[in-house]
Design an enzyme around this catalytic site. Structure first.
Site, PDB file in Angstrom:
ATOM      1  N   HIS A  49       1.338  -1.328  -0.273  1.00  0.00           N
ATOM      2  CA  HIS A  49       0.412  -0.054   0.293  1.00  0.00           C
ATOM      3  C   HIS A  49       0.978   1.281  -0.162  1.00  0.00           C
ATOM      4  O   HIS A  49       1.963   1.247   0.365  1.00  0.00           O
ATOM      5  CB  HIS A  49      -0.893  -0.014   0.809  1.00  0.00           C
TER       6      HIS A  49
HETATM    7  P1  TYD Z   1      -2.017  -4.300   7.547  1.00  0.00           P
HETATM    8  O1  TYD Z   1      -2.219  -2.657   7.023  1.00  0.00           O
HETATM    9  O2  TYD Z   1      -2.361  -5.517   6.683  1.00  0.00           O
HETATM   10  O3  TYD Z   1      -0.386  -4.554   7.189  1.00  0.00           O
HETATM   11  P2  TYD Z   1       0.949  -3.990   6.355  1.00  0.00           P
HETATM   12  O4  TYD Z   1       0.495  -2.923   6.034  1.00  0.00           O
HETATM   13  O5  TYD Z   1       2.266  -4.142   7.584  1.00  0.00           O
HETATM   14  O6  TYD Z   1       0.673  -5.210   5.954  1.00  0.00           O
HETATM   15  O7  TYD Z   1      -2.582  -4.419   9.043  1.00  0.00           O
HETATM   16  C1  TYD Z   1      -2.865  -5.411   9.645  1.00  0.00           C
HETATM   17  C2  TYD Z   1      -4.414  -5.283  10.735  1.00  0.00           C
HETATM   18  O8  TYD Z   1      -3.604  -4.152  11.384  1.00  0.00           O
HETATM   19  C3  TYD Z   1      -5.582  -4.562   9.701  1.00  0.00           C
HETATM   20  O9  TYD Z   1      -6.025  -4.755  10.286  1.00  0.00           O
HETATM   21  C4  TYD Z   1      -5.850  -3.071  10.204  1.00  0.00           C
HETATM   22  C5  TYD Z   1      -4.736  -2.908  11.824  1.00  0.00           C
HETATM   23  N1  TYD Z   1      -3.958  -1.700  12.184  1.00  0.00           N
HETATM   24  C6  TYD Z   1      -4.856  -1.325  13.016  1.00  0.00           C
HETATM   25  O10 TYD Z   1      -5.432  -1.421  13.355  1.00  0.00           O
HETATM   26  N2  TYD Z   1      -4.127   0.025  13.597  1.00  0.00           N
HETATM   27  C7  TYD Z   1      -2.520   0.306  13.025  1.00  0.00           C
HETATM   28  O11 TYD Z   1      -1.678   1.036  13.212  1.00  0.00           O
HETATM   29  C8  TYD Z   1      -2.210  -0.837  12.392  1.00  0.00           C
HETATM   30  C9  TYD Z   1      -0.886  -0.393  11.078  1.00  0.00           C
HETATM   31  C10 TYD Z   1      -3.003  -1.293  11.281  1.00  0.00           C
END
Ligand code: TYD
Length: 132
Positions: A49
């Site tokens: 992303h």
């Molecule tokens: P995700 O965006 O998939 O992580 P990455 O970019 O590392 O692959 O996030 C994993 C999960 O955590 C998703 O359900 C969103 C949640 N999340 C939060 O609740 N708060 C946060 O600050 C972050 C970064 C993620």
């Protein structure tokens, strides 16, 4: 792409090392959120992303992992394995993280609260937004 690593001052002596992070001093923004990834699996690739506004600083506190950063024009692969430096990630940079070592603890400082509407999770949409 201009890759910005921030080198932290390490206060080390025979007892060990200490790094201090202070917003708007050695961190180039006001820290609103801190999150960390751990128990990451070696074969997993995550991220996929970019953000419209969010600015972040990634610090590997333990172990190592790789980042692929893409500003829409250029892709750069970086190894993070030094807790004395932070990788600054601007908005509109697509990121993927992979090759996590077993012991990797990746801490991320962010200048905003978690906001799903700030995410660009579709690579095609990202390419269109950065080329516009
Ligand atoms: P995700 O965006 O998939 O992580 P990455 O970019 O590392 O692959 O996030 C994993 C999960 O955590 C998703 O359900 C969103 C949640 N999340 C939060 O609740 N708060 C946060 O600050 C972050 C970064 C993620």
């Amino acid at each position: 792409m201009d890759i910005k690593f921030i080198q932290f001052q390490s206060h080390g002596d025979e007892r060990g090392s200490l790094v201090s992070l202070e917003d708007n001093k050695n961190i180039p923004f006001t820290i609103k959120r801190v999150y960390y990834l751990f128990n990451t699996q070696e074969k997993v690739r995550r991220g996929f992303h970019a953000h419209k506004e969010l600015k972040q600083l990634a610090v590997v506190l333990k172990g190592s992992c790789r980042f692929m950063l893409d500003d829409g024009k250029e892709k750069i692969e970086l190894l993070l394995d030094n807790p004395e430096q932070g990788l600054y990630i601007e908005s509109f940079v697509w990121r993927e993280m992979y090759d996590f070592s077993d012991d990797c603890v990746l801490m991320v400082l962010a200048d905003s609260y978690y906001d799903e509407s700030d995410y660009i999770r579709d690579y095609q949409e990202f390419k269109e937004l950065v080329s516009a």
